[in-house]
Design an enzyme around this catalytic site. Structure first.
Site, PDB file in Angstrom:
ATOM      1  N   TYR A 102      -5.009  12.851  -0.257  1.00 34.12           N
ATOM      2  CA  TYR A 102      -4.307  12.511   0.021  1.00 34.12           C
ATOM      3  C   TYR A 102      -3.606  13.340   0.984  1.00 34.12           C
ATOM      4  O   TYR A 102      -2.065  13.735   1.530  1.00 34.12           O
ATOM      5  CB  TYR A 102      -3.653  11.278  -0.287  1.00 34.12           C
ATOM      6  CG  TYR A 102      -3.817   9.949  -1.016  1.00 34.12           C
ATOM      7  CD1 TYR A 102      -5.731  10.022  -0.722  1.00 34.12           C
ATOM      8  CD2 TYR A 102      -3.559   9.463  -1.555  1.00 34.12           C
ATOM      9  CE1 TYR A 102      -6.281   9.553  -1.959  1.00 34.12           C
ATOM     10  CE2 TYR A 102      -4.139   8.461  -2.663  1.00 34.12           C
ATOM     11  CZ  TYR A 102      -5.915   8.429  -2.630  1.00 34.12           C
ATOM     12  OH  TYR A 102      -6.709   7.852  -3.770  1.00 34.12           O
ATOM     13  N   GLY A 109      -8.893  -5.395  -0.741  1.00 35.32           N
ATOM     14  CA  GLY A 109     -10.214  -4.349   0.829  1.00 35.32           C
ATOM     15  C   GLY A 109     -10.495  -3.739   1.143  1.00 35.32           C
ATOM     16  O   GLY A 109     -10.775  -3.398   1.517  1.00 35.32           O
TER      17      GLY A 109
HETATM   18  N1  LIG Z   1      -9.897   6.265  -7.042  1.00 33.77           N
HETATM   19  C1  LIG Z   1     -10.246   5.758  -5.539  1.00 33.77           C
HETATM   20  O1  LIG Z   1     -11.268   6.671  -4.893  1.00 33.77           O
HETATM   21  C2  LIG Z   1      -9.538   4.896  -4.553  1.00 33.77           C
HETATM   22  C3  LIG Z   1     -10.009   4.696  -3.344  1.00 33.77           C
HETATM   23  C4  LIG Z   1      -8.812   3.914  -2.557  1.00 33.77           C
HETATM   24  C5  LIG Z   1      -8.062   3.794  -2.764  1.00 33.77           C
HETATM   25  N2  LIG Z   1      -7.331   4.074  -3.893  1.00 33.77           N
HETATM   26  C6  LIG Z   1      -5.751   3.473  -4.544  1.00 33.77           C
HETATM   27  O2  LIG Z   1      -5.950   2.709  -4.024  1.00 33.77           O
HETATM   28  C7  LIG Z   1      -4.623   1.864  -3.193  1.00 33.77           C
HETATM   29  C8  LIG Z   1      -4.415   0.502  -2.446  1.00 33.77           C
HETATM   30  O3  LIG Z   1      -6.097   0.964  -1.563  1.00 33.77           O
HETATM   31  P1  LIG Z   1      -5.380   1.284  -0.775  1.00 33.77           P
HETATM   32  O4  LIG Z   1      -3.791   1.061  -0.179  1.00 33.77           O
HETATM   33  O5  LIG Z   1      -6.296   1.549   0.192  1.00 33.77           O
HETATM   34  O6  LIG Z   1      -5.691  -1.071  -0.123  1.00 33.77           O
HETATM   35  P2  LIG Z   1      -5.998  -2.157  -0.339  1.00 33.77           P
HETATM   36  O7  LIG Z   1      -4.396  -2.419  -1.742  1.00 33.77           O
HETATM   37  O8  LIG Z   1      -6.757  -2.857  -0.426  1.00 33.77           O
HETATM   38  O9  LIG Z   1      -5.428  -2.738   0.762  1.00 33.77           O
HETATM   39  C9  LIG Z   1      -4.068  -1.787   1.991  1.00 33.77           C
HETATM   40  C10 LIG Z   1      -4.334  -2.196   3.069  1.00 33.77           C
HETATM   41  O10 LIG Z   1      -3.798  -3.656   3.568  1.00 33.77           O
HETATM   42  C11 LIG Z   1      -3.136  -3.908   3.949  1.00 33.77           C
HETATM   43  N3  LIG Z   1      -1.945  -5.084   3.263  1.00 33.77           N
HETATM   44  C12 LIG Z   1      -1.039  -4.958   1.524  1.00 33.77           C
HETATM   45  N4  LIG Z   1      -0.042  -5.867   2.720  1.00 33.77           N
HETATM   46  C13 LIG Z   1      -0.578  -6.477   2.917  1.00 33.77           C
HETATM   47  C14 LIG Z   1      -0.103  -8.021   3.433  1.00 33.77           C
HETATM   48  N5  LIG Z   1       1.563  -8.327   3.056  1.00 33.77           N
HETATM   49  N6  LIG Z   1       0.140  -8.485   4.338  1.00 33.77           N
HETATM   50  C15 LIG Z   1      -0.894  -7.884   5.611  1.00 33.77           C
HETATM   51  N7  LIG Z   1      -1.824  -6.463   5.572  1.00 33.77           N
HETATM   52  C16 LIG Z   1      -1.531  -6.370   4.094  1.00 33.77           C
HETATM   53  C17 LIG Z   1      -2.604  -2.518   4.454  1.00 33.77           C
HETATM   54  O11 LIG Z   1      -2.076  -2.710   6.008  1.00 33.77           O
HETATM   55  P3  LIG Z   1      -0.287  -2.545   6.215  1.00 33.77           P
HETATM   56  O12 LIG Z   1       0.021  -0.730   5.302  1.00 33.77           O
HETATM   57  O13 LIG Z   1      -0.470  -2.822   7.404  1.00 33.77           O
HETATM   58  O14 LIG Z   1       0.531  -2.968   5.187  1.00 33.77           O
HETATM   59  C18 LIG Z   1      -3.880  -2.023   4.212  1.00 33.77           C
HETATM   60  O15 LIG Z   1      -4.306  -1.193   5.725  1.00 33.77           O
HETATM   61  C19 LIG Z   1      -4.607   3.559  -2.429  1.00 33.77           C
HETATM   62  O16 LIG Z   1      -3.222   2.970  -2.208  1.00 33.77           O
HETATM   63  C20 LIG Z   1      -4.906   4.412  -3.344  1.00 33.77           C
HETATM   64  O17 LIG Z   1      -3.603   4.574  -4.215  1.00 33.77           O
HETATM   65  C21 LIG Z   1      -7.853   4.821  -5.109  1.00 33.77           C
END
Ligand SMILES: NC(=O)c1ccc[n+]([C@@H]2O[C@H](COP(=O)([O-])OP(=O)(O)OC[C@H]3O[C@@H](n4cnc5c(N)ncnc54)[C@H](OP(=O)(O)O)[C@@H]3O)[C@@H](O)[C@H]2O)c1
Length: 300
Positions: A64, A216
């Site tokens: 990252y 998502g």
């Molecule tokens: N193993 C893998 O291949 C893999 C792949 C992808 C991700 N991951 C892990 O999974 C974790 C979670 O995935 P992710 O962060 O990509 O996706 P996520 O948790 O599904 O969504 C994050 C998104 O949601 C928004 N968000 C969060 N809370 C919100 C709220 N209360 N209101 C409005 N928007 C909100 C965030 O924007 P804001 O910043 O504006 O809040 C961000 O754009 C990652 O941090 C990573 O550690 C692992």
């Protein structure tokens, strides 16, 4: 046993007790998970607030940025509180275009483990996930050699526990034949439930399932059913999506990502929502046929 007031309580990964409500650090890096954050101090504030609010599970990867989120975690939180567990991943590099080329030969894995140790400022990594697949998603490759390399590093004392990510049920079984697996981190959310059977199998075996993109990811969950349930309950769609995951199975750990302290607080407050059997029935019709991965590619 560590107690918590966070929604969902705790889970034990091997011998590590973590809050089921964790924090995913990926979104702290720059756009498309490349380069530094636009707001360095804001990123540090989110990490410190996560720990202040009682979260003891932070998910990261040295890919990252690359190296960006791990260094932010170190700057914000080192020396780490004793009950905080940073979970990382190895198995993919970054290229100049922001792609995620596989890097799972023994030398690349060893280098990645040492990069994680150095950038996080640790002597031992609590939990390392072997990230499989590629930008198109999961791939039916053998995991034995790569997982064996991580098992060797675990025997050398550099890693406490191992997991797999982007893995099929067959790959989970193959990895478990090499060394104990304490968690599986795959894409799963209210609209993307390919892993329903795997989650139940892992639950029966006491293995955690950690859904990535719980909200998502790069394509925020959107569904008229989700919105109408949320409106009826006086909650946000994000709250319903997180509460649904916590209620889906006791082995599910949350790692929602956010770069906002306000969203972090909202998500913790919202995930404690109690969904009735009627709410769950209504939500069960939501389906999204697409897939996406860390690259942000939406494969609908
Ligand atoms: N193993 C893998 O291949 C893999 C792949 C992808 C991700 N991951 C892990 O999974 C974790 C979670 O995935 P992710 O962060 O990509 O996706 P996520 O948790 O599904 O969504 C994050 C998104 O949601 C928004 N968000 C969060 N809370 C919100 C709220 N209360 N209101 C409005 N928007 C909100 C965030 O924007 P804001 O910043 O504006 O809040 C961000 O754009 C990652 O941090 C990573 O550690 C692992």
């Amino acid at each position: 046993m560590v107690s918590t007031s966070l929604p969902g309580g705790t889970w034990t990964l091997g011998d590590l007790t973590v809050t089921r409500f964790g924090y995913g650090a990926m979104q702290l890096a720059g756009p498309w998970v490349m380069g530094p954050p636009a707001d360095h101090h804001g990123a540090l504030a989110v990490l410190r607030e996560a720990v202040e609010l009682g979260i003891t599970h932070i998910d990261t990867a040295d890919a990252y940025g690359p190296h960006v989120t791990n260094r932010l975690i170190r700057e914000a939180l080192h020396p780490y509180p004793r009950d905080l567990h940073v979970v990382t991943k190895v198995g993919a590099d970054r290229d100049a275009q922001g792609g995620w080329p596989p890097a799972r030969d023994p030398a690349a894995l060893r280098r990645a483990v040492h990069d994680n140790l150095r950038n996080l400022g640790l002597d031992v990594l609590d939990l390392v996930n072997l990230r499989l697949g590629d930008a198109e998603g999961r791939r039916p490759e053998s995991v034995a050699e790569a997982f064996g390399t991580l098992a060797d590093l675990r025997r050398d004392g550099l890693i406490r526990h191992l997991g797999v990510s982007n893995a099929t049920a067959e790959q989970v079984a193959e990895a478990r034949a090499v060394a104990p697996v304490v968690c599986v981190q795959n894409m799963y959310n209210l609209a993307h439930r390919d892993d329903d059977e795997l989650i139940d199998t892992l639950a029966a075996d006491g293995i955690a399932y950690v859904p990535f993109f719980p909200l998502g990811g790069f394509s925020p969950l959107q569904s008229s059913t989700l919105s109408s349930v949320a409106t009826r309950l006086g909650a946000t769609p994000m709250a319903v999506a997180l509460a649904w995951l916590l209620q889906r199975s006791p082995n599910i750990l949350l790692i929602p990502g956010t770069s906002s302290v306000t969203h972090l607080r909202e998500n913790i407050a919202g995930a404690g929502l109690v969904l009735t059997p009627g709410d769950l029935d209504e939500l069960s019709v939501i389906r999204w046929a697409g897939t996406a991965d860390e690259s942000g590619v939406d494969h609908r």
